[in-house]
Design a protein around this motif. Sequence first.
Motif, PDB file in Angstrom:
ATOM      1  N   ASN A 147      45.651  19.153 -10.757  1.00 51.37           N
ATOM      2  CA  ASN A 147      45.839  18.495  -9.456  1.00 51.37           C
ATOM      3  C   ASN A 147      46.493  17.118  -9.565  1.00 51.37           C
ATOM      4  N   ASP A 148      47.539  17.017 -10.374  1.00 51.51           N
ATOM      5  CA  ASP A 148      48.270  15.764 -10.581  1.00 51.51           C
ATOM      6  C   ASP A 148      47.395  14.638 -11.125  1.00 51.51           C
ATOM      7  N   GLN A 149      46.344  15.005 -11.845  1.00 52.92           N
ATOM      8  CA  GLN A 149      45.476  14.012 -12.460  1.00 52.92           C
ATOM      9  C   GLN A 149      45.107  14.433 -13.879  1.00 52.92           C
ATOM     10  N   ALA A 150      44.852  13.434 -14.701  1.00 52.60           N
ATOM     11  CA  ALA A 150      44.231  13.655 -15.999  1.00 52.60           C
ATOM     12  C   ALA A 150      42.744  13.412 -15.785  1.00 52.60           C
ATOM     13  N   HIS A 151      41.913  14.266 -16.350  1.00 59.18           N
ATOM     14  CA  HIS A 151      40.465  14.119 -16.213  1.00 59.18           C
ATOM     15  C   HIS A 151      39.883  13.939 -17.611  1.00 59.18           C
ATOM     16  N   ILE A 152      39.209  12.820 -17.818  1.00 59.20           N
ATOM     17  CA  ILE A 152      38.564  12.550 -19.094  1.00 59.20           C
ATOM     18  C   ILE A 152      37.107  12.985 -18.971  1.00 59.20           C
ATOM     19  N   PHE A 153      36.705  13.948 -19.792  1.00 56.04           N
ATOM     20  CA  PHE A 153      35.327  14.423 -19.831  1.00 56.04           C
ATOM     21  C   PHE A 153      34.623  13.702 -20.967  1.00 56.04           C
ATOM     22  N   VAL A 154      33.491  13.097 -20.679  1.00 58.77           N
ATOM     23  CA  VAL A 154      32.756  12.285 -21.650  1.00 58.77           C
ATOM     24  C   VAL A 154      31.453  13.011 -21.998  1.00 58.77           C
ATOM     25  N   ALA A 205      29.960  12.104 -18.059  1.00 57.84           N
ATOM     26  CA  ALA A 205      30.819  11.547 -17.009  1.00 57.84           C
ATOM     27  C   ALA A 205      32.155  12.272 -17.000  1.00 57.84           C
ATOM     28  N   VAL A 206      32.829  12.187 -15.854  1.00 57.61           N
ATOM     29  CA  VAL A 206      34.205  12.663 -15.721  1.00 57.61           C
ATOM     30  C   VAL A 206      34.972  11.538 -15.049  1.00 57.61           C
ATOM     31  N   LYS A 207      36.024  11.068 -15.701  1.00 58.27           N
ATOM     32  CA  LYS A 207      36.816   9.950 -15.180  1.00 58.27           C
ATOM     33  C   LYS A 207      38.240  10.426 -14.915  1.00 58.27           C
ATOM     34  N   PRO A 208      38.677  10.410 -13.630  1.00 59.61           N
ATOM     35  CA  PRO A 208      40.043  10.855 -13.308  1.00 59.61           C
ATOM     36  C   PRO A 208      41.052   9.707 -13.402  1.00 59.61           C
ATOM     37  N   TYR A 209      42.279  10.054 -13.735  1.00 55.11           N
ATOM     38  CA  TYR A 209      43.406   9.126 -13.730  1.00 55.11           C
ATOM     39  C   TYR A 209      44.564   9.807 -13.019  1.00 55.11           C
ATOM     40  N   GLN A 221      35.180   1.611 -21.232  1.00 54.75           N
ATOM     41  CA  GLN A 221      33.822   1.487 -20.696  1.00 54.75           C
ATOM     42  C   GLN A 221      32.811   2.374 -21.422  1.00 54.75           C
ATOM     43  N   PHE A 222      33.265   3.268 -22.294  1.00 60.17           N
ATOM     44  CA  PHE A 222      32.374   4.181 -22.998  1.00 60.17           C
ATOM     45  C   PHE A 222      32.298   3.829 -24.479  1.00 60.17           C
ATOM     46  N   ASP A 223      31.107   3.848 -25.033  1.00 62.05           N
ATOM     47  CA  ASP A 223      30.853   3.521 -26.434  1.00 62.05           C
ATOM     48  C   ASP A 223      31.097   4.761 -27.296  1.00 62.05           C
ATOM     49  N   THR A 224      32.165   4.744 -28.078  1.00 62.40           N
ATOM     50  CA  THR A 224      32.528   5.911 -28.886  1.00 62.40           C
ATOM     51  C   THR A 224      31.586   6.147 -30.074  1.00 62.40           C
ATOM     52  N   LEU A 283      46.883   6.988 -18.698  1.00 59.82           N
ATOM     53  CA  LEU A 283      45.872   6.679 -19.695  1.00 59.82           C
ATOM     54  C   LEU A 283      45.984   5.268 -20.297  1.00 59.82           C
ATOM     55  N   PRO A 284      45.449   4.318 -19.590  1.00 63.28           N
ATOM     56  CA  PRO A 284      45.536   2.921 -20.049  1.00 63.28           C
ATOM     57  C   PRO A 284      44.550   2.555 -21.145  1.00 63.28           C
ATOM     58  N   PHE A 285      44.229   3.478 -22.034  1.00 61.67           N
ATOM     59  CA  PHE A 285      43.323   3.142 -23.134  1.00 61.67           C
ATOM     60  C   PHE A 285      43.867   3.648 -24.442  1.00 61.67           C
TER      61      PHE A 285
END
Length: 105
Positions: A74-81, A92-96, A60-63, A103-105
């Motif tokens: 906390n048992d999550q991966a956090h993607i910082f954009v 943005a911050v997107k948790p998984y 969803q993010f344009d690289t 990480l499905p990307f």
Amino acid sequence: MKTLPLTALLTLAIATTAVASGADDSTHSSDTAYLPNGTFTYETFEASVEHADLEGCPAQFDTDVVFCRITLANDQAHIFVFSYEGDQPLMAVKPYDLSDGFLPF
């Protein structure tokens, strides 16, 4: 830009947790980092948050205009954009959940 495979990332997270849980805090700076205009920039993130660089970002993010970093907590991966523009502010911050096909990307 340095990227890490998943196994190295998980090893880094475990080692970081072990180091971070130490009682000796004497190596940390006592300077306060203020956020100008309330903006969390990549410079502040880089200096204060244990993370790993990512080669890409969720679809969803344009690289071409943003870059991503990852943390584990906390048992999550956090993607910082972060934006490439200006002072590289956090966009943005997107948790998984780590159990959700990590990480499905």
